[in-house]
Motif scaffolding. Structure first.
Motif, mmCIF file in Angstrom:
data_model
loop_
_atom_site.group_PDB
_atom_site.id
_atom_site.type_symbol
_atom_site.label_atom_id
_atom_site.label_comp_id
_atom_site.label_asym_id
_atom_site.label_seq_id
_atom_site.Cartn_x
_atom_site.Cartn_y
_atom_site.Cartn_z
ATOM 1 N N LEU A 126 0.830 -1.204 0.000
ATOM 2 C CA LEU A 126 0.000 0.000 0.000
ATOM 3 C C LEU A 126 0.874 1.266 0.000
ATOM 4 N N ILE A 182 1.479 4.108 -2.901
ATOM 5 C CA ILE A 182 0.819 5.414 -3.033
ATOM 6 C C ILE A 182 1.821 6.528 -2.711
ATOM 7 N N ALA A 183 2.735 6.279 -1.770
ATOM 8 C CA ALA A 183 3.748 7.275 -1.436
ATOM 9 C C ALA A 183 4.701 7.511 -2.597
ATOM 10 N N ALA A 188 3.915 8.154 -5.482
ATOM 11 C CA ALA A 188 3.357 9.177 -6.360
ATOM 12 C C ALA A 188 4.083 10.505 -6.167
ATOM 13 N N TRP A 189 4.547 10.813 -4.982
ATOM 14 C CA TRP A 189 5.298 12.064 -4.794
ATOM 15 C C TRP A 189 6.778 11.843 -4.528
#
Length: 156
Positions: A99, A102-103, A105-106
């Motif tokens: 999960l 998602i981190a 993404a930046w």
């Protein structure tokens, strides 16, 4: 009459007058003061003359502008921050059982910008602060510490 003595500094004998009470020897006339001759010391030897020191020309060895030239090699602190960001991203993804992607993404775009910033020699203060807040404290601090060795990015 007396015969002249061999001492050229001898004063003639004068009748002695008693000093006035309460007066100091400096208040008495010159001819009544003490006739002791003080031997003179040898003349002082002057120090050897040295040429005056010339001040160095200001900024003679610095190229214009006074900012350091862009780094030809990559900056070590920026590269350490980028590697640390990759390690933190990997630990985040593994520890959250996927999960943490998602981190990414930046973190991935910021880490790529850190790699590019390591080569150009300019300050990237905003990127350093965003790395400090969103990626990791140590990586952001490494980038902010290296800001002192870089020149500001031109506006145009």
């Amino acid at each position: 009459m007396t015969t002249p003595s061999d001492d050229p500094y001898r004063r003639p004998d004068l009748p002695a007058e008693p000093p006035v009470s309460g007066s100091s020897p400096s208040d008495q006339p010159w001819d009544q003061q003490s006739s002791a001759v003080v031997p003179s010391s040898p003349p002082p030897v002057p120090y050897p003359q040295q040429p005056p020191a010339q001040p160095p020309a200001p900024y003679a060895h610095q190229p214009y502008p006074a900012y350091p030239q862009p780094a030809s090699a990559s900056s070590g602190l920026y590269l350490a921050a980028a590697v640390l960001n990759w390690v933190v991203l990997a630990i985040t993804v593994v520890s959250t059982l996927g999960l943490g992607i998602i981190a990414a993404a930046w973190m991935i775009p910021m880490t790529v910008m850190i790699h590019k910033g390591a080569k150009d020699g300019y300050k990237h203060t905003a990127l350093a602060v965003c790395t400090l807040l969103f990626c990791g404290l140590i990586a952001g601090i490494l980038m902010l510490v290296d800001e002192g060795n870089r020149r500001p990015k031109p506006l145009a």
